[in-house]
Design an enzyme around this catalytic site. Structure first.
Site, mmCIF file in Angstrom:
data_model
loop_
_atom_site.group_PDB
_atom_site.id
_atom_site.type_symbol
_atom_site.label_atom_id
_atom_site.label_comp_id
_atom_site.label_asym_id
_atom_site.label_seq_id
_atom_site.Cartn_x
_atom_site.Cartn_y
_atom_site.Cartn_z
ATOM 1 N N THR A 40 26.532 104.384 57.696
ATOM 2 C CA THR A 40 25.420 103.499 56.849
ATOM 3 C C THR A 40 24.934 104.444 55.851
ATOM 4 O O THR A 40 24.905 105.658 55.981
ATOM 5 C CB THR A 40 24.224 102.874 57.853
ATOM 6 O OG1 THR A 40 23.316 103.919 58.159
ATOM 7 C CG2 THR A 40 24.776 102.167 59.046
ATOM 8 N N TYR A 74 19.853 115.876 66.272
ATOM 9 C CA TYR A 74 19.283 114.620 66.261
ATOM 10 C C TYR A 74 18.231 114.422 67.258
ATOM 11 O O TYR A 74 16.925 114.535 67.111
ATOM 12 C CB TYR A 74 20.460 113.629 66.123
ATOM 13 C CG TYR A 74 20.044 112.065 65.973
ATOM 14 C CD1 TYR A 74 19.966 111.444 64.751
ATOM 15 C CD2 TYR A 74 19.244 111.179 66.858
ATOM 16 C CE1 TYR A 74 19.705 110.366 64.530
ATOM 17 C CE2 TYR A 74 18.690 110.270 66.437
ATOM 18 C CZ TYR A 74 18.967 109.877 65.265
ATOM 19 O OH TYR A 74 18.289 108.749 65.155
ATOM 20 N N ALA A 134 16.339 93.916 56.646
ATOM 21 C CA ALA A 134 17.423 92.821 56.871
ATOM 22 C C ALA A 134 18.482 93.062 55.923
ATOM 23 O O ALA A 134 19.264 92.233 55.972
ATOM 24 C CB ALA A 134 16.803 91.480 56.897
HETATM 25 P P1 NAI Z 1 19.936 101.058 56.390
HETATM 26 O O1 NAI Z 1 19.394 101.905 55.376
HETATM 27 O O2 NAI Z 1 21.186 100.516 56.088
HETATM 28 O O3 NAI Z 1 18.690 99.906 56.472
HETATM 29 C C1 NAI Z 1 17.443 99.837 56.302
HETATM 30 C C2 NAI Z 1 16.726 98.794 55.897
HETATM 31 O O4 NAI Z 1 15.287 99.118 56.026
HETATM 32 C C3 NAI Z 1 17.177 97.915 54.610
HETATM 33 O O5 NAI Z 1 17.277 96.485 54.919
HETATM 34 C C4 NAI Z 1 16.073 98.436 53.753
HETATM 35 O O6 NAI Z 1 15.612 97.539 52.575
HETATM 36 C C5 NAI Z 1 14.762 98.465 54.718
HETATM 37 N N1 NAI Z 1 13.648 99.094 54.179
HETATM 38 C C6 NAI Z 1 13.606 100.427 54.062
HETATM 39 N N2 NAI Z 1 12.418 100.621 53.663
HETATM 40 C C7 NAI Z 1 11.755 99.693 53.718
HETATM 41 C C8 NAI Z 1 10.296 99.346 53.355
HETATM 42 N N3 NAI Z 1 9.388 100.200 53.104
HETATM 43 N N4 NAI Z 1 10.088 98.131 53.260
HETATM 44 C C9 NAI Z 1 10.785 97.076 53.735
HETATM 45 N N5 NAI Z 1 12.185 97.350 53.989
HETATM 46 C C10 NAI Z 1 12.429 98.488 54.124
HETATM 47 O O7 NAI Z 1 19.603 101.738 57.764
HETATM 48 P P2 NAI Z 1 20.638 101.390 59.206
HETATM 49 O O8 NAI Z 1 21.332 102.508 59.169
HETATM 50 O O9 NAI Z 1 21.029 100.110 59.224
HETATM 51 O O10 NAI Z 1 19.289 101.747 60.165
HETATM 52 C C11 NAI Z 1 18.542 100.726 60.804
HETATM 53 C C12 NAI Z 1 18.078 101.159 62.153
HETATM 54 O O11 NAI Z 1 19.108 101.547 62.934
HETATM 55 C C13 NAI Z 1 17.325 102.674 61.910
HETATM 56 O O12 NAI Z 1 16.048 102.415 62.870
HETATM 57 C C14 NAI Z 1 18.252 103.544 62.426
HETATM 58 O O13 NAI Z 1 17.838 105.078 63.031
HETATM 59 C C15 NAI Z 1 18.902 102.667 63.384
HETATM 60 N N6 NAI Z 1 20.395 103.125 63.952
HETATM 61 C C16 NAI Z 1 21.232 103.477 63.205
HETATM 62 C C17 NAI Z 1 22.400 104.197 63.469
HETATM 63 C C18 NAI Z 1 23.281 104.610 62.499
HETATM 64 O O14 NAI Z 1 24.498 105.255 63.024
HETATM 65 N N7 NAI Z 1 23.441 104.033 61.406
HETATM 66 C C19 NAI Z 1 22.881 104.287 64.921
HETATM 67 C C20 NAI Z 1 21.796 103.797 65.773
HETATM 68 C C21 NAI Z 1 20.497 103.193 65.263
#
Ligand code: NAI
Length: 398
Positions: free
Chosen positions: A277, A237, A49
């Site tokens: 991100t 990807y 989150a």
């Molecule tokens: P991000 O790296 O900004 O956020 C990841 C979140 O996971 C953070 O809140 C972090 O604290 C938490 N986290 C990581 N390891 C953890 C753990 N062991 N315990 C608790 N919390 C943990 O990532 P983003 O880019 O927002 O990605 C989120 C999802 O969205 C992923 O599944 C990603 O594949 C998907 N996604 C991302 C896209 C992009 O272009 N960035 C496109 C489509 C999907």
């Protein structure tokens, strides 16, 4: 007084500005508030989150739909003037303060989401202090490593091709370089480990634990963010290790649908659009695709940041009666990205890029640099320079 410096190593941000992070959370809140309220869930759990997609989801649901939220994340607090912790730490604090000002519950668990203990802590909290049930569970975790809760074994994900190596241009944001990189194919072990970390197993374990504890409301919905992309990024990807992990999430969605059938629950894979991100910046070649895609989408007026995208997903699609599903039952808010004309123009532009023009007006390189800086609290709109001491930062609690 502390000095905040935006330092990069390759495509990884090192320095942060905690006060800039706070302002950015406020900017996202204001974006949602300006759009007004919408009818949505009232009790929400967001796993992952604290940044980008998960944080924006939480902001939309709290400030758009008036939801009480629980957020799980893995972040670090300040230790010294040189090590101020991670942006997500301060995002959690800013979010909680703002939500509480509106009379909303905003509980943060900063601990390993993969562990059994965290699942139990969250369940106890839902039972004892959160009204007993949740009506939406959002899974937005991105991690490079996972400790198996049963065996204690540590797994690492790798972002690699499968079968053949992939050769193509990539970008180093720190040095502002455009160069050719080769992505080696993964071994079978690396593929399996990436699925273990980024696949759907932990999502399913969360839903099983929540169901078993009877903390899911009748008609509960759970969402998980996927990315499918297009032929332009398929080799590294969709056709690579990350694609395998996302395919595993589709399978786990089916299992969860079965699990939730007796309480009329539903699991939905949400195929989200490409955004800048922490997680996406380190995918090789991906920034090259994004500087072209975002330019085309900016010209069409369809480029989105995480808050714009997530607010559209929940306000308009899931709770607004205008969802678009594909034949596999996945929600497709990536419809603007995969639009054929957008892809054709992106392809044309990608093929014209080189070391001389990649950071020129012909691309959205500036947009990506800004969006990437904002993630660490730099180049944030409406930010006013302020002073704060390390002691004051250490006193802030999530
Ligand atoms: P991000 O790296 O900004 O956020 C990841 C979140 O996971 C953070 O809140 C972090 O604290 C938490 N986290 C990581 N390891 C953890 C753990 N062991 N315990 C608790 N919390 C943990 O990532 P983003 O880019 O927002 O990605 C989120 C999802 O969205 C992923 O599944 C990603 O594949 C998907 N996604 C991302 C896209 C992009 O272009 N960035 C496109 C489509 C999907």
């Amino acid at each position: 007084m502390l000095k905040f410096e935006h330092k990069l190593r390759g495509n990884v941000a090192l320095g942060i500005n905690p006060l800039g992070c706070k302002q950015q959370v406020w900017n996202e809140i204001n974006y949602v508030k300006e759009k007004g309220t919408y009818e949505g869930p009232k009790k929400v759990l967001v796993i992952g989150a604290s940044s980008s997609y998960g944080l924006s989801t939480r902001i939309s649901l709290a400030f758009g739909a008036g939801a009480d939220t629980i957020g799980v994340s893995f972040e670090k607090g300040p230790k010294s003037a040189r090590n101020l912790g991670t942006a997500g730490w301060y995002n959690n604090i800013a979010f909680r303060e703002a939500a509480e000002e509106e009379g909303l519950i905003a509980k943060n668990f900063v601990q390993d989401a993969f562990s059994k203990e965290t699942k139990q802590d969250v369940i106890d909290y839902i039972k004892n202090e959160f009204g007993g049930k949740v009506d939406l569970v959002v899974y937005s975790l991105a991690s490079g490593v996972r400790k198996d809760p049963e065996t204690g074994e540590i797994y690492h994900s790798s972002i690699k091709a499968i079968g053949e190596p992939v050769v193509g241009p990539t970008i180093n944001m720190e040095k502002q370089l455009f160069y050719t990189e080769t992505l080696e194919p993964a071994t079978d072990q690396e593929i399996a480990d990436t699925v273990k970390v980024m696949g759907g197993e932990d999502w399913q374990l969360w839903m099983e634990a929540l169901k078993e504890a009877d903390v899911l409301a009748d008609g509960v919905l759970t969402t998980n963010y996927s990315y499918l992309g297009t032929e332009l990024n398929h080799p590294y990807y969709g056709g690579g290790t990350l694609g395998r992990a996302k395919a595993d999430c589709d399978v786990k969605a089916e299992n969860i649908n079965e699990l939730l059938s007796d309480i009329n629950g539903k699991a939905t894979m949400v195929v989200a659009t490409a955004v800048t991100t922490k997680a996406s910046a380190v995918i090789p070649f991906f920034p090259v695709y994004c500087i072209a895609l975002f330019k085309v989408m900016e010209e069409k007026g369809t480029h989105e940041t995480p808050i714009m995208h997530q607010d559209r997903i929940y306000r308009e699609m899931i709770y607004g009666g205008k969802p678009e599903y594909d034949e596999a039952g996945r929600l497709r808010p990536d419809n603007w990205e995969i639009d054929p004309d957008t892809q054709a123009k992106t392809k044309e532009l990608v093929h014209q890029l080189n070391a001389e023009n990649f950071n020129s007006e012909r691309t959205a390189f500036d947009t990506i640099l800004k969006e990437f800086s904002v993630l660490s609290g730099f180049m944030v709109e409406n930010y006013v320079e302020q002073d704060i001491t390390l002691e004051e930062l250490k006193e802030l609690t999530y």
